[in-house]
Design a protein around this motif. Structure first.
Motif, PDB file in Angstrom:
ATOM      1  N   TRP A   2      44.374  51.040  30.998  1.00 17.34           N
ATOM      2  CA  TRP A   2      45.698  50.474  31.828  1.00 17.34           C
ATOM      3  C   TRP A   2      45.646  49.725  31.101  1.00 17.34           C
ATOM      4  CZ3 TRP A   2      44.836  45.132  33.080  1.00 17.34           C
ATOM      5  CH2 TRP A   2      43.637  44.990  32.928  1.00 17.34           C
ATOM      6  N   HIS A   3      47.333  48.760  30.993  1.00 19.75           N
ATOM      7  CA  HIS A   3      47.508  47.280  30.746  1.00 19.75           C
ATOM      8  C   HIS A   3      48.673  47.060  31.258  1.00 19.75           C
ATOM      9  CE1 HIS A   3      50.590  50.832  29.637  1.00 19.75           C
ATOM     10  NE2 HIS A   3      49.836  51.396  29.321  1.00 19.75           N
ATOM     11  N   GLY A   4      48.339  45.256  31.445  1.00 17.10           N
ATOM     12  CA  GLY A   4      49.391  45.345  32.770  1.00 17.10           C
ATOM     13  C   GLY A   4      49.455  43.323  31.843  1.00 17.10           C
ATOM     14  N   TRP A  18      45.394  53.484  36.060  1.00 19.09           N
ATOM     15  CA  TRP A  18      44.823  54.690  35.096  1.00 19.09           C
ATOM     16  C   TRP A  18      45.402  55.613  35.162  1.00 19.09           C
ATOM     17  CZ3 TRP A  18      40.519  51.858  33.130  1.00 19.09           C
ATOM     18  CH2 TRP A  18      39.784  52.131  33.488  1.00 19.09           C
ATOM     19  N   HIS A  19      45.380  55.826  32.979  1.00 18.60           N
ATOM     20  CA  HIS A  19      46.146  57.047  32.491  1.00 18.60           C
ATOM     21  C   HIS A  19      45.651  57.271  31.484  1.00 18.60           C
ATOM     22  CE1 HIS A  19      48.422  53.168  31.337  1.00 18.60           C
ATOM     23  NE2 HIS A  19      49.029  53.964  30.544  1.00 18.60           N
ATOM     24  N   THR A  20      46.412  58.788  30.910  1.00 14.19           N
ATOM     25  CA  THR A  20      46.450  59.207  29.618  1.00 14.19           C
ATOM     26  C   THR A  20      47.437  59.305  28.617  1.00 14.19           C
ATOM     27  OG1 THR A  20      45.819  61.120  29.954  1.00 14.19           O
ATOM     28  CG2 THR A  20      44.260  59.932  29.856  1.00 14.19           C
ATOM     29  N   HIS A  21      47.424  59.376  27.265  1.00 13.08           N
ATOM     30  CA  HIS A  21      48.636  59.989  26.544  1.00 13.08           C
ATOM     31  C   HIS A  21      48.325  61.258  26.046  1.00 13.08           C
ATOM     32  CE1 HIS A  21      50.901  56.448  28.280  1.00 13.08           C
ATOM     33  NE2 HIS A  21      49.877  55.410  28.164  1.00 13.08           N
ATOM     34  N   PRO A  22      48.733  62.292  26.469  1.00 10.48           N
ATOM     35  CA  PRO A  22      48.878  63.286  25.374  1.00 10.48           C
ATOM     36  C   PRO A  22      48.606  63.236  24.177  1.00 10.48           C
ATOM     37  CG  PRO A  22      50.648  64.029  26.604  1.00 10.48           C
ATOM     38  CD  PRO A  22      49.846  62.372  27.051  1.00 10.48           C
ATOM     39  N   GLY A  45      48.372  60.279  22.610  1.00 10.13           N
ATOM     40  CA  GLY A  45      48.267  58.747  22.452  1.00 10.13           C
ATOM     41  C   GLY A  45      49.430  57.605  23.024  1.00 10.13           C
ATOM     42  N   GLN A  46      49.607  56.422  22.569  1.00 14.09           N
ATOM     43  CA  GLN A  46      50.211  55.459  22.721  1.00 14.09           C
ATOM     44  C   GLN A  46      50.771  53.968  21.950  1.00 14.09           C
ATOM     45  OE1 GLN A  46      50.381  53.259  26.636  1.00 14.09           O
ATOM     46  NE2 GLN A  46      52.721  53.592  26.756  1.00 14.09           N
ATOM     47  N   THR A  47      51.490  53.103  21.467  1.00 14.80           N
ATOM     48  CA  THR A  47      51.563  52.362  20.666  1.00 14.80           C
ATOM     49  C   THR A  47      51.914  51.247  21.637  1.00 14.80           C
ATOM     50  OG1 THR A  47      52.065  52.533  18.276  1.00 14.80           O
ATOM     51  CG2 THR A  47      52.319  51.055  19.031  1.00 14.80           C
TER      52      THR A  47
END
Ligand code: MN
Length: 132
Positions: free
Chosen positions: A95-97, A52-56, A58-60
């Motif tokens: 999360w992604h995977g 689990w995480h966050t991006h300050p 955002g993320q594409t």
């Protein structure tokens, strides 16, 4: 202009404290100021995923091969396949995977703020991962 030649940067395996399973990471461009984006190609073997995480900022994610899962906290797990693009808003826990049976590769495009592109949280448990 800088051309980063294929083969100039060794592949690496993602750190186990932030990923579950086998995750290969090929770093691409880290922008020079005033740019503030980093890009990398990430390959998750079946069963592998981020914590689990966050991006300050955002993320594409652009899925370039295979079939995987992405999930935002409090929302159902989503299926993603080659050609799909995902936007993760700033601060959204996610999360992604890969799926449990198929590998997935994505291009990650992540802007950073004060040098920080992501904030890591706890690992995704098998129960969370499989329940979706
Ligand atoms: Mn992310």
């Amino acid at each position: 202009m800088k051309v980063q030649k294929a083969g100039s940067t060794p592949s690496g395996y993602a750190e186990p404290e932030h990923f579950t399973g086998q995750v290969r990471r090929d770093r691409l461009i880290m922008a020079e100021a005033p740019g503030c984006v980093q890009t990398g190609l990430v390959t998750f073997e079946p069963g592998a995923r981020t914590a689990w995480h966050t991006h300050p900022a955002g993320q594409t994610l652009i899925i370039t091969a295979g079939f995987g899962w992405v999930q935002a906290e409090g929302a159902p797990r989503r299926e993603v396949a080659s050609g799909d693009a995902v936007w993760i808003p700033a601060g959204e826990k996610h999360w992604h995977g890969a799926t449990d049976t198929t590998a997935m590769t994505h291009l990650a495009v992540t802007e950073y703020i004060d040098g920080v592109a992501g904030n890591w949280l706890e690992l995704v448990t098998d129960q969370e991962y499989l329940r979706g």
